[in-house]
Scaffold this motif. Structure first.
Motif, PDB file in Angstrom:
ATOM      1  N   VAL A 134       0.835  -1.211   0.000  1.00 52.41           N
ATOM      2  CA  VAL A 134       0.000   0.000   0.000  1.00 52.41           C
ATOM      3  C   VAL A 134       0.867   1.258   0.000  1.00 52.41           C
ATOM      4  N   SER A 135       2.146   1.110  -0.318  1.00 51.47           N
ATOM      5  CA  SER A 135       3.022   2.283  -0.387  1.00 51.47           C
ATOM      6  C   SER A 135       4.065   2.045  -1.470  1.00 51.47           C
ATOM      7  N   GLU A 136       4.753   3.122  -1.802  1.00 51.35           N
ATOM      8  CA  GLU A 136       5.957   2.994  -2.623  1.00 51.35           C
ATOM      9  C   GLU A 136       7.040   2.366  -1.746  1.00 51.35           C
ATOM     10  N   VAL A 137       8.109   1.930  -2.380  1.00 51.05           N
ATOM     11  CA  VAL A 137       9.257   1.439  -1.613  1.00 51.05           C
ATOM     12  C   VAL A 137       9.944   2.643  -0.954  1.00 51.05           C
ATOM     13  N   TYR A 138      10.270   2.513   0.329  1.00 50.53           N
ATOM     14  CA  TYR A 138      10.944   3.589   1.052  1.00 50.53           C
ATOM     15  C   TYR A 138      12.105   3.011   1.854  1.00 50.53           C
ATOM     16  N   GLN A 139      13.012   3.885   2.225  1.00 51.13           N
ATOM     17  CA  GLN A 139      14.164   3.458   3.006  1.00 51.13           C
ATOM     18  C   GLN A 139      13.862   3.617   4.494  1.00 51.13           C
ATOM     19  N   GLU A 140      14.074   2.571   5.237  1.00 52.83           N
ATOM     20  CA  GLU A 140      13.977   2.660   6.698  1.00 52.83           C
ATOM     21  C   GLU A 140      15.270   2.093   7.242  1.00 52.83           C
ATOM     22  N   ASP A 141      16.022   2.892   7.968  1.00 53.43           N
ATOM     23  CA  ASP A 141      17.345   2.473   8.441  1.00 53.43           C
ATOM     24  C   ASP A 141      18.204   1.959   7.277  1.00 53.43           C
ATOM     25  N   GLU A 142      18.050   2.621   6.135  1.00 58.09           N
ATOM     26  CA  GLU A 142      18.831   2.328   4.914  1.00 58.09           C
ATOM     27  C   GLU A 142      18.529   0.961   4.321  1.00 58.09           C
ATOM     28  N   ILE A 143      17.389   0.389   4.656  1.00 59.57           N
ATOM     29  CA  ILE A 143      16.961  -0.886   4.070  1.00 59.57           C
ATOM     30  C   ILE A 143      15.634  -0.628   3.347  1.00 59.57           C
ATOM     31  N   PRO A 144      15.497  -1.084   2.077  1.00 57.77           N
ATOM     32  CA  PRO A 144      14.249  -0.853   1.349  1.00 57.77           C
ATOM     33  C   PRO A 144      13.070  -1.581   2.006  1.00 57.77           C
ATOM     34  N   HIS A 145      12.003  -0.830   2.248  1.00 57.19           N
ATOM     35  CA  HIS A 145      10.801  -1.374   2.880  1.00 57.19           C
ATOM     36  C   HIS A 145       9.578  -1.027   2.042  1.00 57.19           C
ATOM     37  N   VAL A 146       8.493  -1.722   2.281  1.00 49.69           N
ATOM     38  CA  VAL A 146       7.201  -1.364   1.714  1.00 49.69           C
ATOM     39  C   VAL A 146       6.128  -1.626   2.768  1.00 49.69           C
ATOM     40  N   GLU A 147       5.166  -0.692   2.856  1.00 52.27           N
ATOM     41  CA  GLU A 147       4.072  -0.892   3.804  1.00 52.27           C
ATOM     42  C   GLU A 147       3.061  -1.833   3.161  1.00 52.27           C
ATOM     43  N   MET A 148       2.564  -2.785   3.940  1.00 54.73           N
ATOM     44  CA  MET A 148       1.624  -3.774   3.397  1.00 54.73           C
ATOM     45  C   MET A 148       0.437  -3.920   4.346  1.00 54.73           C
ATOM     46  N   LEU A 149      -0.738  -4.144   3.747  1.00 57.78           N
ATOM     47  CA  LEU A 149      -1.973  -4.262   4.527  1.00 57.78           C
ATOM     48  C   LEU A 149      -2.639  -5.595   4.209  1.00 57.78           C
ATOM     49  N   ARG A 150      -3.128  -6.242   5.253  1.00 61.67           N
ATOM     50  CA  ARG A 150      -3.865  -7.503   5.091  1.00 61.67           C
ATOM     51  C   ARG A 150      -5.276  -7.272   5.613  1.00 61.67           C
ATOM     52  N   PRO A 151      -6.282  -7.377   4.732  1.00 67.12           N
ATOM     53  CA  PRO A 151      -7.647  -7.119   5.197  1.00 67.12           C
ATOM     54  C   PRO A 151      -8.057  -8.106   6.279  1.00 67.12           C
TER      55      PRO A 151
END
Ligand SMILES: CC(C)(COP(=O)(O)OP(=O)(O)OC[C@H]1O[C@@H](n2cnc3c(N)ncnc32)[C@H](O)[C@@H]1OP(=O)(O)O)[C@@H](O)C(=O)NCCC(=O)NCCS
Length: 153
Positions: A134-151
């Protein structure tokens, strides 16, 4: 968890013994700080209020994750610090841990979706449990992350 060799523990911080907490924090720093070569605050204030899920093989901690309450990190219950100890990887433990955690979430907060900040390299792993990005890829603590949602189920 179906495997008879594994003992699962689902506890708030105060429900863990000092030794159990030590094992969890030691394994988390071994994986997320040392193995992933990432300098970050692994121990944080979410640890004080979240649920901790530990999977033990005898006296060895084989897998771990934590779940923050709805309204804490995210509006939804959120799984994080998902790990399998290196010696136990590739045996389906990650699958079992996620399945167990999602069942616990459904029991504890019926009808609630789950949100995670997933390391991007595991996108398919989490999609297999019904999470969608549910998001673009972003850096968190210099590691690529993506926010994900499970209905909610
Ligand atoms: C991700 C992790 C928990 C998987 O644990 P595991 O017990 O080895 O997982 P399983 O044996 O249950 O494998 C389940 C699926 O995970 C996926 N997977 C496991 N390791 C993976 C990797 N390094 N890269 C991509 N996918 C992987 C695969 O799709 C696998 O399915 P397969 O059986 O078709 O291969 C483990 O590799 C780990 O602790 N990694 C380091 C910590 C981490 O990055 N945590 C995630 C934070 S968001």
């Amino acid at each position: 968890m179906p495997s008879p060799e594994l003992r699962v523990q689902w506890a708030r911080l105060d429900g863990l013994s000092a030794r159990e907490l030590h094992a969890a924090l030691q394994l988390r720093s071994a994986v997320f700080v040392v193995e992933q070569n990432c300098v970050y605050h692994d121990v944080d204030d979410y640890d004080l209020q979240c649920w901790h899920l530990l999977a033990w093989s005898g006296d060895q901690l084989a897998a771990y994750l934590r779940v923050t309450d709805p309204g804490s990190k995210y509006p939804e219950p959120s799984l994080g610090r998902v790990l399998t100890a290196p010696a136990f990887r590739g045996q389906g433990l990650g699958q079992l841990l996620l399945t167990e955690a999602l069942q616990r979430c459904a029991q504890t907060w019926p009808g609630q979706p789950n949100r995670i900040s997933a390391q991007h390299y595991l996108l398919k792993f989490y999609q297999g449990f019904g999470f969608a990005p549910v998001s673009e890829v972003y850096q968190e603590d210099e590691i690529p992350h993506v926010e994900m949602l499970r209905p909610a189920a």
